[in-house]
Scaffold this active site. Structure first.
Site, short mmCIF file in Angstrom:
data_model
loop_
_atom_site.label_atom_id
_atom_site.label_comp_id
_atom_site.label_asym_id
_atom_site.label_seq_id
_atom_site.Cartn_x
_atom_site.Cartn_y
_atom_site.Cartn_z
N GLN A 37 -19.79 -16.05 -38.48
CA GLN A 37 -20.66 -16.68 -39.46
C GLN A 37 -21.92 -17.24 -38.81
O GLN A 37 -21.99 -17.41 -37.59
CB GLN A 37 -19.91 -17.81 -40.18
CG GLN A 37 -19.34 -18.86 -39.24
CD GLN A 37 -18.16 -19.59 -39.83
OE1 GLN A 37 -18.02 -19.72 -41.04
NE2 GLN A 37 -17.28 -20.07 -38.97
N TYR A 67 -14.52 -36.73 -47.71
CA TYR A 67 -13.78 -35.47 -47.74
C TYR A 67 -12.65 -35.47 -46.72
O TYR A 67 -11.50 -35.14 -47.05
CB TYR A 67 -14.74 -34.30 -47.47
CG TYR A 67 -14.05 -32.96 -47.33
CD1 TYR A 67 -13.79 -32.18 -48.45
CD2 TYR A 67 -13.65 -32.48 -46.08
CE1 TYR A 67 -13.16 -30.94 -48.33
CE2 TYR A 67 -13.02 -31.25 -45.96
CZ TYR A 67 -12.78 -30.49 -47.08
OH TYR A 67 -12.14 -29.29 -46.95
N GLU A 112 -8.07 -22.77 -35.69
CA GLU A 112 -9.44 -22.54 -36.15
C GLU A 112 -9.88 -21.17 -35.64
O GLU A 112 -9.72 -20.86 -34.45
CB GLU A 112 -10.38 -23.63 -35.63
CG GLU A 112 -11.85 -23.30 -35.66
CD GLU A 112 -12.42 -23.05 -37.05
OE1 GLU A 112 -13.13 -22.04 -37.24
OE2 GLU A 112 -12.13 -23.86 -37.96
N ASP A 143 -6.41 -16.76 -35.99
CA ASP A 143 -6.28 -16.58 -37.43
C ASP A 143 -5.09 -17.38 -37.95
O ASP A 143 -3.96 -17.22 -37.47
CB ASP A 143 -6.08 -15.09 -37.71
CG ASP A 143 -6.08 -14.78 -39.19
OD1 ASP A 143 -5.19 -15.27 -39.91
OD2 ASP A 143 -6.97 -14.04 -39.63
N GLY A 144 -5.33 -18.24 -38.93
CA GLY A 144 -4.27 -19.06 -39.49
C GLY A 144 -3.16 -18.25 -40.13
O GLY A 144 -1.99 -18.62 -40.06
N ASP A 161 -8.44 -26.88 -44.33
CA ASP A 161 -9.82 -27.35 -44.43
C ASP A 161 -10.73 -26.15 -44.27
O ASP A 161 -11.17 -25.82 -43.18
CB ASP A 161 -10.09 -28.40 -43.35
CG ASP A 161 -11.54 -28.85 -43.34
OD1 ASP A 161 -12.22 -28.68 -44.36
OD2 ASP A 161 -11.99 -29.37 -42.30
N SER A 162 -10.98 -25.48 -45.38
CA SER A 162 -11.75 -24.24 -45.33
C SER A 162 -13.13 -24.42 -45.92
O SER A 162 -13.39 -25.35 -46.68
CB SER A 162 -11.02 -23.14 -46.11
OG SER A 162 -11.06 -23.43 -47.50
N ASP A 164 -16.10 -22.58 -48.40
CA ASP A 164 -15.94 -21.98 -49.72
C ASP A 164 -15.50 -20.52 -49.61
O ASP A 164 -15.65 -19.90 -48.55
CB ASP A 164 -17.27 -22.09 -50.49
CG ASP A 164 -17.60 -23.54 -50.82
OD1 ASP A 164 -16.77 -24.20 -51.45
OD2 ASP A 164 -18.69 -24.00 -50.43
#
Length: 288
Positions: A37, A67, A112, A143-144, A161-162, A164
């Protein structure tokens, strides 16, 4: 999509068409694309440090605690004995910071996918990345999904906790993800996932809650106020395997002195209860 014009950053996204949010930038501290990203960090005139992923605001120094505390303490305080916690995502370290504060939590495992977010947060967002320094924490980069496939019936609480549901986070909003979390929980386990805002993303809220209800006998949607998120509000879907749990009634209640000692600036037992109180139009939509 995001734009910079005359030292102003403007966030816009297909998830909330016709609306934008802008803030004034003092300095661009970091901008690079990772394997997964686009990552930006700004120093701003009114919000402090700001982390942006793929053009979407993830957290600001001014209001991140609302949050982080709510996604952490809502599930932790519903569980009777949350000794072992899994965090999926949360590369800024904020959730780890707050989960570690809970006195019953003995072990935290975090997965993460983007190592670069962790690295950048440690350098530019130390007020959140301090969570990575906890002796309770074991951090995995990966990867979770794959991690949970190899860790069945292991955790008391799983917190997702992602970002969007765009890009690498899309899979975390599907029913098979809730089924996988269920398999990774111990009996009476609880999950909590970011689930969008009902003002702009009612479809996302409904679908995510439905997926959770399909896997967990007890499930609900709760909200918190975060001014720099779309519409100033964000929600969480919480599911419990313990049918005796009342999600809006915290099992663990902290005194004012305990709240102060843990440096919780938003969460308390009254806020916990209020988080599950929803407007009539929302109830009508998500309960139909």
């Amino acid at each position: 999509m995001d734009t910079m014009k005359k030292n102003w950053f403007t966030e816009s996204c297909e998830m909330w068409p016709g609306s934008t949010f802008s803030f004034e930038v003092k300095e661009v501290l970091y901008h690079e694309r990772s394997q997964f990203q686009d990552i930006q960090v700004f120093d701003t005139t009114s919000l402090g440090k700001v982390l942006v992923l793929d053009g979407i605001i993830q957290c600001t120094q001014k209001d991140e605690f609302s949050y982080q505390e709510m996604i952490s303490f809502l599930p932790l305080c519903c569980h009777k004995n949350p000794e072992k916690v899994l965090i999926v995502g949360g590369g800024d370290g904020g959730v780890a910071r707050d989960v570690a504060k809970h006195p019953k939590v003995k072990e935290i495992v975090q997965v993460e996918i983007d190592a670069k977010v962790i690295e950048v947060s440690k350098k530019y967002l130390p007020f959140m990345a301090v969570g990575f320094e906890s002796k309770k924490l074991t951090l995995h980069v990966g990867d979770g999904f794959e991690f949970m496939k190899n860790h069945s019936h292991e955790f008391d609480v799983i917190i997702t906790d992602s970002s969007d549901p765009i890009g690498p986070a899309v899979s975390l909003f599907q029913e098979n993800y809730f089924a996988l979390m269920k398999s990774a929980l111990k009996p009476n386990g609880i999950v909590c996932s970011q689930a969008g805002t009902f003002w702009d993303s009612m479809g996302l809220v409904k679908n995510t809650l439905r997926f959770c209800k399909n896997q967990f006998p007890i499930a609900a949607y709760a909200t918190t106020s975060v001014p720099t998120y779309p519409c100033g509000q964000i929600g969480f879907v919480i599911g419990s395997l313990d049918e005796s749990v009342k999600l809006d009634q915290p099992t663990t209640k902290f005194t004012h002195e305990e709240i102060k000692n843990m440096n919780l600036r938003y969460y308390n037992s009254d806020i916990h209860k209020a988080a599950f109180s929803l407007p009539s139009f929302v109830k009508n939509e998500i309960e139909s």
